[in-house]
Design an enzyme around this catalytic site. Structure first.
Site, PDB file in Angstrom:
ATOM      1  N   TRP A   1       0.861  -1.182   0.000  1.00 38.60           N
ATOM      2  CA  TRP A   1       0.000   0.000   0.000  1.00 38.60           C
ATOM      3  C   TRP A   1       0.894   1.227   0.000  1.00 38.60           C
ATOM      4  O   TRP A   1       1.819   1.338   0.802  1.00 38.60           O
ATOM      5  CB  TRP A   1      -0.921   0.061   1.226  1.00 38.60           C
ATOM      6  CG  TRP A   1      -1.575   1.411   1.304  1.00 38.60           C
ATOM      7  CD1 TRP A   1      -2.542   1.889   0.460  1.00 38.60           C
ATOM      8  CD2 TRP A   1      -1.237   2.497   2.180  1.00 38.60           C
ATOM      9  NE1 TRP A   1      -2.829   3.199   0.771  1.00 38.60           N
ATOM     10  CE2 TRP A   1      -2.058   3.597   1.818  1.00 38.60           C
ATOM     11  CE3 TRP A   1      -0.330   2.639   3.230  1.00 38.60           C
ATOM     12  CZ2 TRP A   1      -1.989   4.828   2.479  1.00 38.60           C
ATOM     13  CZ3 TRP A   1      -0.258   3.860   3.888  1.00 38.60           C
ATOM     14  CH2 TRP A   1      -1.091   4.940   3.523  1.00 38.60           C
TER      15      TRP A   1
ATOM     16  N   HIS B   1     -11.718   2.045   2.630  1.00 43.08           N
ATOM     17  CA  HIS B   1     -11.156   2.698   1.447  1.00 43.08           C
ATOM     18  C   HIS B   1     -12.130   2.882   0.297  1.00 43.08           C
ATOM     19  O   HIS B   1     -11.719   2.926  -0.858  1.00 43.08           O
ATOM     20  CB  HIS B   1      -9.930   1.914   0.971  1.00 43.08           C
ATOM     21  CG  HIS B   1      -8.759   2.085   1.879  1.00 43.08           C
ATOM     22  ND1 HIS B   1      -7.489   1.699   1.550  1.00 43.08           N
ATOM     23  CD2 HIS B   1      -8.669   2.626   3.122  1.00 43.08           C
ATOM     24  CE1 HIS B   1      -6.662   1.978   2.546  1.00 43.08           C
ATOM     25  NE2 HIS B   1      -7.355   2.531   3.515  1.00 43.08           N
TER      26      HIS B   1
ATOM     27  N   HIS C   1      -8.516  -5.909   4.893  1.00 44.62           N
ATOM     28  CA  HIS C   1      -8.107  -5.031   5.986  1.00 44.62           C
ATOM     29  C   HIS C   1      -9.414  -4.630   6.643  1.00 44.62           C
ATOM     30  O   HIS C   1     -10.055  -3.669   6.223  1.00 44.62           O
ATOM     31  CB  HIS C   1      -7.359  -3.803   5.466  1.00 44.62           C
ATOM     32  CG  HIS C   1      -5.888  -4.025   5.368  1.00 44.62           C
ATOM     33  ND1 HIS C   1      -4.993  -3.022   5.082  1.00 44.62           N
ATOM     34  CD2 HIS C   1      -5.138  -5.135   5.550  1.00 44.62           C
ATOM     35  CE1 HIS C   1      -3.765  -3.519   5.083  1.00 44.62           C
ATOM     36  NE2 HIS C   1      -3.825  -4.796   5.357  1.00 44.62           N
TER      37      HIS C   1
HETATM   38  C1  RNT Z   1      -3.852   3.169   4.889  1.00 44.64           C
HETATM   39  C2  RNT Z   1      -3.947   1.713   4.578  1.00 44.64           C
HETATM   40  C3  RNT Z   1      -2.813   0.865   5.065  1.00 44.64           C
HETATM   41  C4  RNT Z   1      -2.335   1.265   6.435  1.00 44.64           C
HETATM   42  C5  RNT Z   1      -1.307   0.334   7.017  1.00 44.64           C
HETATM   43  C6  RNT Z   1      -0.615   0.960   8.180  1.00 44.64           C
HETATM   44  O1  RNT Z   1      -4.969   3.848   4.502  1.00 44.64           O
HETATM   45  O2  RNT Z   1      -5.151   1.235   5.075  1.00 44.64           O
HETATM   46  O3  RNT Z   1      -3.188  -0.457   5.033  1.00 44.64           O
HETATM   47  O4  RNT Z   1      -3.390   1.364   7.302  1.00 44.64           O
HETATM   48  O5  RNT Z   1      -0.462  -0.101   6.040  1.00 44.64           O
HETATM   49 ZN    ZN Z   2      -5.382  -0.923   5.046  1.00 44.42          ZN
END
Ligand code: RNT
Ligand code: ZN
Length: 419
Positions: A187, A262, A286
């Site tokens: 990411w 997201h 996530h």
């Molecule tokens: C950020 C992303 C990413 C982070 C981590 C710390 O918007 O969600 O995954 O939260 O990599």
């Molecule tokens: Zn994330």
């Protein structure tokens, strides 16, 4: 404190109720044992990490709140993770970011990182029956700026390509050491605060960087790419948008990461599962909780999370999904945050596994809409929680509210004493 006998009695009744619907709760309890979360290491210290420079958190993400007792070093972080794990039934993975290596006060720049930073982690993980996952770290660094892998400045772009390539190699070594593939999530925050006329340029650069990063094929690591809607200070355009990565992952047969924070607030992440799984090999989640924006609040058993897990079960995709968590709340007890969020994800999975989906499907295919709705309504009040409580008892962890005194005790004995 609920007596074990009471829990077993409630479970016995639940077992019978579900059996009437053709659901075998014992089989579900077995499935729960094999449901491994990938716990994010970064809730324990508000995404700080252990680089000696300790740069401020950047990259459009923010941990708010100043609850006392955050982990200040690797030993404290490990101790906190173990405490949290002791209150979560089942066995779970730990998801590391590159900045959580064992730097021991030594400066190792991002484009110089090697497995040496993670040998201690590999050993620790083996001792604690924990498998590791990994993340490259593009934020909180003097070269982070607004653009990393999509930076038109060739020197900066190469710096981050090198970092990410090395992270893949590290993940591969971790995977080999644990004899289980290590997922590495890519990411990056790249984007633009204001109007831009160079979207194509940035996206072609990101595509080229990813092509270079992913050239090598490894046996023990699994790369995944994570899209985003926007970051703080990068509100107008995100280079790695959902369209970008959906297209990229599907063309390259690559895993895709769905972070539940997201997307547009009314967009259903659950609805993406069946589409994406037709075109990409696996998904990484996530699991987070957006409140008005990508706020990374602690995961709860809310409708979007439940629907996401239901869609995975309905797609028969339990083994094609990696269950990462991603939230960072600095305003409440951080061990409590881990435990609540992890258990919420498990509760959603419990309910999803207990759904009498076969019957409901038959009704739908026979166009019996009222009967379908009757089942869907009934499911909401079936005694799924008795099954989860039974799981906790069998796994020797506290049931329900019994987590509170345990976490309060740890706060008194450990985290409150941190300066
Ligand atoms: C950020 C992303 C990413 C982070 C981590 C710390 O918007 O969600 O995954 O939260 O990599
Ligand atoms: Zn994330």
């Amino acid at each position: 404190m609920l007596k074990e006998l009471t829990i077993h009695a409630a479970y016995a009744i639940a077992k019978e109720r579900y059996a009437q619907l053709g659901i075998d709760t014992e089989a579900v309890l077995e499935q729960l044992k094999n449901f491994h979360l990938s716990m994010h290491c970064w809730q324990a210290d508000d995404v700080t990490g252990f680089e000696p420079a300790q740069n401020a958190l950047s990259g459009g993400i923010q941990s708010t709140g100043n609850y006392p007792g955050k982990a200040r070093n690797i030993d404290e972080l490990r101790q906190d993770i173990l405490k949290a794990k002791s209150l979560i039934p089942g066995t779970h993975r730990l998801n590391l970011h590159e900045i959580y290596g064992e730097f021991n006060g030594k400066f190792v720049d991002r484009n110089e990182c090697t497995i040496d930073l993670f040998r201690g982690w590999i050993q620790w993980a083996a001792e604690h029956n924990t498998k590791l996952d990994f993340n490259s770290t593009s934020f909180s660094h003097p070269k982070s700026g607004n653009l990393t892998l999509a930076n038109p400045n060739e020197e900066i772009r190469q710096f981050w390509i090198e970092h990410t390539r090395r992270c893949r190699a590290i993940a591969n070594e971790i995977g080999e050491a644990q004899q289980d593939p290590c997922c590495i999530n890519i990411w990056i925050h790249d984007g633009s605060k204001d109007f831009t006329v160079n979207r194509l340029l940035y996206r072609s650069l990101l595509k080229d960087s990813l092509d270079k990063i992913l050239e090598t094929k490894y046996r023990w690591e699994k790369p995944s790419v994570e899209s985003k809607l926007f970051g703080i200070g990068l509100e107008t355009m995100t280079v790695g948008s959902n369209d970008f990565y959906t297209a990229y992952a599907s063309r390259n047969n690559l895993m895709i990461t769905l972070d539940t924070g997201h997307f547009h607030p009314t967009e259903s992440v659950a609805d993406k599962v069946s589409s994406m799984l037709l075109f990409v090999p696996e998904l990484m989640l996530h699991v987070s909780r957006p409140v008005r924006w990508d706020s990374d609040h602690v995961t709860l058993m809310d409708d979007p999370t439940l629907e996401l897990f239901q869609e995975i079960v309905r797609a028969d995709a339990l083994n094609r999904v990696h269950y990462g968590l991603d939230y960072f709340d600095g305003s409440i007890n951080r061990i409590g945050a881990y435990v609540i969020g992890s258990r919420a994800a498990q509760r959603c999975m419990t309910r999803a596994l207990l759904e009498p989906v076969q019957t409901v499907r038959d009704y739908e295919l026979k166009d019996k809409g009222f009967q379908k709705l009757a089942y869907i309504e009934e499911e909401k009040s079936l005694p799924w929680s008795a099954v989860y409580d039974e799981f906790c008892v069998r796994e020797n962890v506290p049931v329900g509210l019994d987590i509170i005194p345990e976490i309060e005790q740890y706060e008194r004995d450990v985290t409150a004493l941190r300066g």
